[in-house]
Motif scaffolding. Structure first.
Motif, PDB file in Angstrom:
ATOM      1  N   PRO A 190      10.740   0.711  -2.683  1.00  0.00           N
ATOM      2  CA  PRO A 190      11.548  -0.160  -1.816  1.00  0.00           C
ATOM      3  C   PRO A 190      11.212   0.048  -0.332  1.00  0.00           C
ATOM      4  N   LYS A 191      11.352  -1.022   0.418  1.00  0.00           N
ATOM      5  CA  LYS A 191      11.050  -0.951   1.856  1.00  0.00           C
ATOM      6  C   LYS A 191      11.918   0.089   2.566  1.00  0.00           C
ATOM      7  N   SER A 192      13.163   0.212   2.142  1.00  0.00           N
ATOM      8  CA  SER A 192      14.065   1.178   2.792  1.00  0.00           C
ATOM      9  C   SER A 192      13.518   2.602   2.640  1.00  0.00           C
ATOM     10  N   THR A 237       0.553  10.659  -1.588  1.00  0.00           N
ATOM     11  CA  THR A 237      -0.721  10.442  -2.284  1.00  0.00           C
ATOM     12  C   THR A 237      -1.474   9.250  -1.686  1.00  0.00           C
ATOM     13  N   ILE A 238      -0.751   8.145  -1.439  1.00  0.00           N
ATOM     14  CA  ILE A 238      -1.373   6.952  -0.844  1.00  0.00           C
ATOM     15  C   ILE A 238      -1.912   7.298   0.543  1.00  0.00           C
ATOM     16  N   LEU A 239      -1.079   7.972   1.332  1.00  0.00           N
ATOM     17  CA  LEU A 239      -1.451   8.338   2.711  1.00  0.00           C
ATOM     18  C   LEU A 239      -2.718   9.193   2.711  1.00  0.00           C
ATOM     19  N   GLU A 240      -2.786  10.131   1.794  1.00  0.00           N
ATOM     20  CA  GLU A 240      -3.957  11.011   1.700  1.00  0.00           C
ATOM     21  C   GLU A 240      -5.191  10.232   1.260  1.00  0.00           C
ATOM     22  N   ALA A 280       2.823  -0.032  -0.510  1.00  0.00           N
ATOM     23  CA  ALA A 280       4.011   0.656  -1.039  1.00  0.00           C
ATOM     24  C   ALA A 280       4.843  -0.294  -1.910  1.00  0.00           C
ATOM     25  N   VAL A 281       5.044  -1.503  -1.414  1.00  0.00           N
ATOM     26  CA  VAL A 281       5.839  -2.506  -2.138  1.00  0.00           C
ATOM     27  C   VAL A 281       5.163  -2.854  -3.468  1.00  0.00           C
ATOM     28  N   LYS A 282       3.836  -2.967  -3.445  1.00  0.00           N
ATOM     29  CA  LYS A 282       3.056  -3.278  -4.647  1.00  0.00           C
ATOM     30  C   LYS A 282       3.262  -2.208  -5.723  1.00  0.00           C
TER      31      LYS A 282
END
Length: 197
Positions: free
Chosen positions: A29-31, A9-12, A23-25
């Protein structure tokens, strides 16, 4: 919604661009983020910024993400204000004196430095051709910046911009003269304006 679906969704929403910090916000998780980057074969465009291989990259927005304190200035700001018909290449930004500009300059960005107290004067926002909002100097600050650097730019670019500015209804001559005083270009600006106005 799974974390991968959230990232989709973010990418779009960001037109094929994804930031680690975003993503972290959102609590991913970073992994998980890096697994997603690997699986989707995203390419690293800058530190903490990844793009999908089929995305049209907004170079101006990407530069803003890389250098958040940078403000688009000079020829790039002219482009934002329709005071030139040329697309800016390379992009020009202004940062506070003391900021490390080595990597930006190595990537072909024109970087100007200025005293911290003058950095925010005339700061506004502009839309990139891709529709992202980025910081840029207003028209009056841009004219003053061009006056300060007139020896290192094409005279016709500068004169054309000044003529276009003089014809604008939304010009603010009072603000222009105020900025000119701050940047010590008042005398030379008056000479140009006497011819144009």
């Amino acid at each position: 919604m799974t974390q991968f679906e959230q990232l989709d969704t973010i990418l779009e929403g960001q037109r094929g661009m994804l930031q680690t910090s975003e993503a972290v916000k959102r609590g991913i998780p970073k992994s998980v983020f890096y697994n997603y980057v690997k699986e989707k074969e995203l390419e690293q465009a800058a530190h903490g910024v990844y793009v999908s291989p089929d995305a049209w990259v907004d170079g101006m927005y990407l530069l803003h993400l890389r250098c958040s304190q940078g403000i688009f200035s000079h020829e790039t700001a002219l482009f934002f204000h329709d005071l030139t018909d040329r697309e800016p290449s390379p992009y020009s930004i202004t940062v506070k004196r003391g900021y490390s500009t080595t990597r930006l300059k190595a990537d072909g960005v024109l970087v100007y430095t200025i005293k911290p107290e003058l950095h925010g004067i005339g700061k506004s926002t502009a839309q990139t051709p891709f529709g992202h909002t980025v910081p840029a100097y207003d028209m009056e600050r841009t004219i003053c910046d061009l006056l300060r650097c007139r020896s290192s730019m094409e005279m016709q670019t500068f004169q054309g911009a000044l003529k276009m500015y003089a014809r604008r209804k939304e010009k603010n001559l009072r603000r222009l003269m105020q900025y000119a005083g701050m940047f010590r270009v008042e005398k030379i600006l008056r000479q140009y304006l006497e011819v144009l106005l």
